[in-house]
Write a protein that holds these residues in place. Structure first.
Motif, PDB file in Angstrom:
ATOM      1  N   ARG A   1      14.426   8.146 -24.965  1.00 35.03           N
ATOM      2  CA  ARG A   1      14.461   7.538 -26.288  1.00 35.03           C
ATOM      3  C   ARG A   1      13.488   8.229 -27.238  1.00 35.03           C
ATOM      4  O   ARG A   1      13.809   8.486 -28.402  1.00 35.03           O
ATOM      5  CB  ARG A   1      14.121   6.050 -26.163  1.00 35.03           C
TER       6      ARG A   1
ATOM      7  N   ILE B   1      14.782  11.653 -28.317  1.00 29.91           N
ATOM      8  CA  ILE B   1      15.841  11.541 -29.325  1.00 29.91           C
ATOM      9  C   ILE B   1      15.240  11.188 -30.687  1.00 29.91           C
ATOM     10  O   ILE B   1      15.672  11.710 -31.728  1.00 29.91           O
ATOM     11  CB  ILE B   1      16.895  10.502 -28.888  1.00 29.91           C
TER      12      ILE B   1
ATOM     13  N   THR C   1      15.571  13.504 -33.934  1.00 29.12           N
ATOM     14  CA  THR C   1      16.117  12.965 -35.183  1.00 29.12           C
ATOM     15  C   THR C   1      15.209  13.292 -36.357  1.00 29.12           C
ATOM     16  O   THR C   1      15.680  13.682 -37.438  1.00 29.12           O
ATOM     17  CB  THR C   1      16.307  11.440 -35.063  1.00 29.12           C
TER      18      THR C   1
ATOM     19  N   ARG D   1      20.559  11.555 -36.475  1.00 24.19           N
ATOM     20  CA  ARG D   1      20.546  10.737 -35.256  1.00 24.19           C
ATOM     21  C   ARG D   1      21.751  11.053 -34.380  1.00 24.19           C
ATOM     22  O   ARG D   1      21.624  11.234 -33.168  1.00 24.19           O
ATOM     23  CB  ARG D   1      20.539   9.254 -35.629  1.00 24.19           C
ATOM     24  N   PHE D   2      22.922  11.127 -35.001  1.00 26.79           N
ATOM     25  CA  PHE D   2      24.139  11.444 -34.257  1.00 26.79           C
ATOM     26  C   PHE D   2      24.003  12.790 -33.560  1.00 26.79           C
ATOM     27  O   PHE D   2      24.293  12.925 -32.371  1.00 26.79           O
ATOM     28  CB  PHE D   2      25.347  11.449 -35.197  1.00 26.79           C
TER      29      PHE D   2
ATOM     30  N   ALA E   1      21.298  14.445 -32.761  1.00 24.21           N
ATOM     31  CA  ALA E   1      20.285  14.392 -31.705  1.00 24.21           C
ATOM     32  C   ALA E   1      20.862  13.778 -30.437  1.00 24.21           C
ATOM     33  O   ALA E   1      20.610  14.260 -29.320  1.00 24.21           O
ATOM     34  CB  ALA E   1      19.077  13.590 -32.186  1.00 24.21           C
ATOM     35  N   GLU E   2      21.642  12.728 -30.602  1.00 23.83           N
ATOM     36  CA  GLU E   2      22.237  12.069 -29.433  1.00 23.83           C
ATOM     37  C   GLU E   2      23.288  12.943 -28.770  1.00 23.83           C
ATOM     38  O   GLU E   2      23.373  12.998 -27.533  1.00 23.83           O
ATOM     39  CB  GLU E   2      22.838  10.725 -29.849  1.00 23.83           C
TER      40      GLU E   2
ATOM     41  N   ALA F   1      21.464  15.571 -26.755  1.00 24.65           N
ATOM     42  CA  ALA F   1      20.913  14.984 -25.525  1.00 24.65           C
ATOM     43  C   ALA F   1      22.007  14.748 -24.490  1.00 24.65           C
ATOM     44  O   ALA F   1      21.836  15.053 -23.301  1.00 24.65           O
ATOM     45  CB  ALA F   1      20.194  13.677 -25.848  1.00 24.65           C
ATOM     46  N   ALA F   2      23.130  14.211 -24.944  1.00 20.53           N
ATOM     47  CA  ALA F   2      24.236  13.953 -24.024  1.00 20.53           C
ATOM     48  C   ALA F   2      24.780  15.256 -23.448  1.00 20.53           C
ATOM     49  O   ALA F   2      25.130  15.334 -22.262  1.00 20.53           O
ATOM     50  CB  ALA F   2      25.343  13.189 -24.755  1.00 20.53           C
TER      51      ALA F   2
ATOM     52  N   ARG G   1      27.959  10.390 -24.830  1.00 17.83           N
ATOM     53  CA  ARG G   1      26.917   9.910 -25.738  1.00 17.83           C
ATOM     54  C   ARG G   1      26.686   8.404 -25.580  1.00 17.83           C
ATOM     55  O   ARG G   1      25.546   7.935 -25.642  1.00 17.83           O
ATOM     56  CB  ARG G   1      27.325  10.241 -27.176  1.00 17.83           C
TER      57      ARG G   1
ATOM     58  N   LEU H   1      23.972   7.213 -22.971  1.00 22.12           N
ATOM     59  CA  LEU H   1      22.564   7.594 -23.069  1.00 22.12           C
ATOM     60  C   LEU H   1      21.601   6.435 -22.786  1.00 22.12           C
ATOM     61  O   LEU H   1      20.554   6.656 -22.155  1.00 22.12           O
ATOM     62  CB  LEU H   1      22.270   8.182 -24.458  1.00 22.12           C
ATOM     63  N   PRO H   2      21.885   5.182 -23.224  1.00 24.19           N
ATOM     64  CA  PRO H   2      20.963   4.083 -22.913  1.00 24.19           C
ATOM     65  C   PRO H   2      20.785   3.843 -21.411  1.00 24.19           C
ATOM     66  O   PRO H   2      19.813   3.208 -20.988  1.00 24.19           O
ATOM     67  CB  PRO H   2      21.613   2.871 -23.591  1.00 24.19           C
TER      68      PRO H   2
END
Length: 288
Positions: free
Chosen positions: A7, A10, A14, A26-27, A29-30, A33-34, A41, A44-45
């Motif tokens: 978190r 990310i 962002t 933000r999108f 960055a996610e 990461a994914a 995506r 990710l949580p």
């Protein structure tokens, strides 16, 4: 090796992308990461902690994105509808706005068995392949004039065919040539086109200016030159009752529908807005 919260990585990504002027920090960055983690995506949580090499890999891609290298170049793919296609240097990256054009086209084909579809200015092949995926019974033709774009389209078509999807029929050609697909004159159920339409000299983001092929973005005659050819091709190729859909610049909300209405064989001309409310694509049907 101390694991670190994804978190926080990310959040930092962002911030970096926001400072760089990226439109959707933000999108992006996610997605980065994914991509590094090899997960969707939305999952990710479910990955709260990651190893330092993952943080480093995310950071490296974020730094490249901050230089305004297109996100899709970094991941190697772009999505349209329910498919993904490979993209990179030399080919136009499909945009989210084209989802609406695709949705209209697939809906138009409802109730038509074994439809014939033509995708003009196919680029990566994304639109043609998305239609073929949505309608496996369709015969889908796609054409582009640019050799580099066609190389990407052929690659994508081969990948989808190997995966068991309906093959598309890919051609090299100029949509301004009145003999192109002459054997299909009056036989096509749906003509789709996402042509070059940005008026020459229009300021565009660095992702476009420095990476998208100019001939896939800009067009002469205030952005209308290729659209004129697409309208003429659509009027010629469509069967009676067939549908035409052409994406256009948001400044063309009046000009393009007027050009379509000038073709007496085309009726039911309607312009459609994108998700931001800007004029984005025109549709029509062939009389009959």
């Amino acid at each position: 090796m101390n694991r670190q919260p994804l978190r926080l990585a990310i959040m930092e990504a962002t911030r970096i992308l926001e400072r760089a002027g990226v439109a959707s920090p933000r999108f992006d960055a996610e997605v980065i990461a994914a991509h590094v983690l090899g997960v969707e995506r939305g999952r990710l949580p479910m990955v709260p902690l990651v190893d330092p090499p993952v943080i480093e890999a995310i950071g490296q891609l974020v730094q490249q994105r901050a230089k305004r290298i297109p996100l899709q170049y970094l991941t190697g793919w772009a999505a349209l509808g329910d498919i993904t296609v490979a993209v990179g240097a030399g080919v136009f990256v499909p945009r989210p706005e084209t989802e609406l054009l695709l949705e209209w086209g697939v809906k138009f084909l409802q109730g038509r068995e074994f439809p014939v579809v033509v995708d003009l200015c196919t680029g990566s092949g994304a639109l043609a392949l998305a239609v073929a995926h949505a309608r496996p019974d369709a015969v889908v033709y796609a054409v582009d004039i640019d050799p580099q774009a066609l190389a990407w389209a052929r690659h994508n078509a081969d990948v989808h065919a190997d995966a068991g999807n309906t093959p598309i029929r890919l051609y090299s050609g100029d949509i301004g040539d009145p003999t192109m697909f002459a054997e299909l004159d009056g036989l096509v159920d749906l003509v789709l086109c996402n042509p070059p339409y940005v008026p020459e000299g229009t300021p565009v983001p660095p992702e476009v200016a420095e990476h998208d092929p100019p001939r896939a973005v800009f067009a002469e005659e205030s952005g209308l030159a290729v659209i004129r050819h697409a309208i003429a091709a659509g009027a010629r190729l469509l069967r009676p009752g067939g549908g035409l859909a052409i994406e256009h610049d948001d400044t063309h909300g009046s000009a393009v529908p007027a050009l379509v209405r000038a073709r007496r064989v085309l009726t039911g001309v309607e312009d459609h807005a994108d998700l931001t409310g800007r004029a984005r694509f025109v549709t029509a049907r062939r009389l009959g």
